[in-house]
Enzyme design. Sequence first.
Site, PDB file in Angstrom:
ATOM      1  N   GLU A   1      -0.114 -17.254  -9.442  1.00  0.00           N
ATOM      2  CA  GLU A   1       0.773 -16.386 -10.239  1.00  0.00           C
ATOM      3  C   GLU A   1       2.350 -16.496  -9.788  1.00  0.00           C
ATOM      4  O   GLU A   1       3.244 -15.853 -10.374  1.00  0.00           O
ATOM      5  CB  GLU A   1       0.419 -14.870  -9.905  1.00  0.00           C
ATOM      6  CG  GLU A   1      -1.012 -14.408 -10.425  1.00  0.00           C
ATOM      7  CD  GLU A   1      -1.318 -13.154 -10.552  1.00  0.00           C
ATOM      8  OE1 GLU A   1      -0.462 -12.198 -10.147  1.00  0.00           O
ATOM      9  OE2 GLU A   1      -2.394 -12.750 -10.738  1.00  0.00           O
TER      10      GLU A   1
ATOM     11  N   CYS B   1      -6.065  -6.070  -7.514  1.00  0.00           N
ATOM     12  CA  CYS B   1      -5.825  -5.660  -5.981  1.00  0.00           C
ATOM     13  C   CYS B   1      -5.158  -6.714  -5.148  1.00  0.00           C
ATOM     14  O   CYS B   1      -4.850  -6.464  -4.177  1.00  0.00           O
ATOM     15  CB  CYS B   1      -7.257  -4.897  -5.595  1.00  0.00           C
ATOM     16  SG  CYS B   1      -8.659  -6.117  -5.820  1.00  0.00           S
ATOM     17  N   HIS B   2      -5.421  -7.863  -5.687  1.00  0.00           N
ATOM     18  CA  HIS B   2      -4.960  -9.010  -4.913  1.00  0.00           C
ATOM     19  C   HIS B   2      -3.475  -9.131  -4.831  1.00  0.00           C
ATOM     20  O   HIS B   2      -2.841  -9.710  -3.867  1.00  0.00           O
ATOM     21  CB  HIS B   2      -5.438 -10.371  -5.686  1.00  0.00           C
ATOM     22  CG  HIS B   2      -4.808 -10.591  -6.984  1.00  0.00           C
ATOM     23  ND1 HIS B   2      -5.517 -10.084  -7.979  1.00  0.00           N
ATOM     24  CD2 HIS B   2      -3.797 -11.323  -7.545  1.00  0.00           C
ATOM     25  CE1 HIS B   2      -4.855 -10.393  -9.195  1.00  0.00           C
ATOM     26  NE2 HIS B   2      -3.747 -11.333  -8.838  1.00  0.00           N
TER      27      HIS B   2
ATOM     28  N   TYR C   1       0.892  -1.261   0.020  1.00  0.00           N
ATOM     29  CA  TYR C   1       0.051   0.056   0.143  1.00  0.00           C
ATOM     30  C   TYR C   1       1.103   1.127  -0.159  1.00  0.00           C
ATOM     31  O   TYR C   1       0.526   2.212  -0.715  1.00  0.00           O
ATOM     32  CB  TYR C   1      -0.994  -0.062   1.098  1.00  0.00           C
ATOM     33  CG  TYR C   1      -1.837  -1.007   1.150  1.00  0.00           C
ATOM     34  CD1 TYR C   1      -3.033  -1.037   0.456  1.00  0.00           C
ATOM     35  CD2 TYR C   1      -1.741  -2.253   1.940  1.00  0.00           C
ATOM     36  CE1 TYR C   1      -4.140  -2.049   0.214  1.00  0.00           C
ATOM     37  CE2 TYR C   1      -2.669  -3.392   2.014  1.00  0.00           C
ATOM     38  CZ  TYR C   1      -3.955  -3.233   1.242  1.00  0.00           C
ATOM     39  OH  TYR C   1      -4.734  -4.265   1.246  1.00  0.00           O
TER      40      TYR C   1
ATOM     41  N   ASN D   1     -12.252  -1.373  -5.114  1.00  0.00           N
ATOM     42  CA  ASN D   1     -12.083  -1.857  -6.788  1.00  0.00           C
ATOM     43  C   ASN D   1     -13.126  -2.733  -7.191  1.00  0.00           C
ATOM     44  O   ASN D   1     -13.295  -3.833  -6.496  1.00  0.00           O
ATOM     45  CB  ASN D   1     -10.489  -2.582  -6.828  1.00  0.00           C
ATOM     46  CG  ASN D   1     -10.341  -3.071  -7.949  1.00  0.00           C
ATOM     47  OD1 ASN D   1     -10.683  -2.659  -9.146  1.00  0.00           O
ATOM     48  ND2 ASN D   1      -9.623  -4.138  -8.176  1.00  0.00           N
TER      49      ASN D   1
END
Length: 155
Positions: free
Chosen positions: A151, A124-125, A93, A116
């Site tokens: 990912e 946003c993850h 953040y 979001n």
Amino acid sequence: MTTYQFVDYLKTPIGTLLIQASNDGIEKVIFTEQQSITIRKNQWTDLCKQQLTEYFAKERTEFNLPLDQYGTRFQQTVWKALLNIPFGKTASYKYIAEDINNAKAVRAVGAANGKNPISIIVPCHRVIGNNQSLTGYAGGLDRKAWLLKHEGIAL
């Protein structure tokens, strides 16, 4: 804001996604427990489903969709910054706040991140705590952890 909406659903390994679009692009991608809205597809819902299916099959790492998000100017700025976090990477953040030239807005960035409306596509993850911890995710921390692992991100 367009009132004529197009809606479809996509079953994924971590739950069902509601995909909502206008004539101009994708407005919303959120996890849902029920399919309570009548399906009404358009070119953007179809393309979104295709690209998300490829993402979950590990065939896609970037999305190419027109977005039609609505939010405050600050939220729009944060959401745009999220698009710069590449697949397989994370950002804090604090990093996002600095990236938008508002270093003191860390909490506001967190709030905007939580609002979001386009999950996964606007990633946003990929935003985590400064200490590498998993922090809030509208879809739930289990899903956030799954997406990051998907990912290739180990926390």
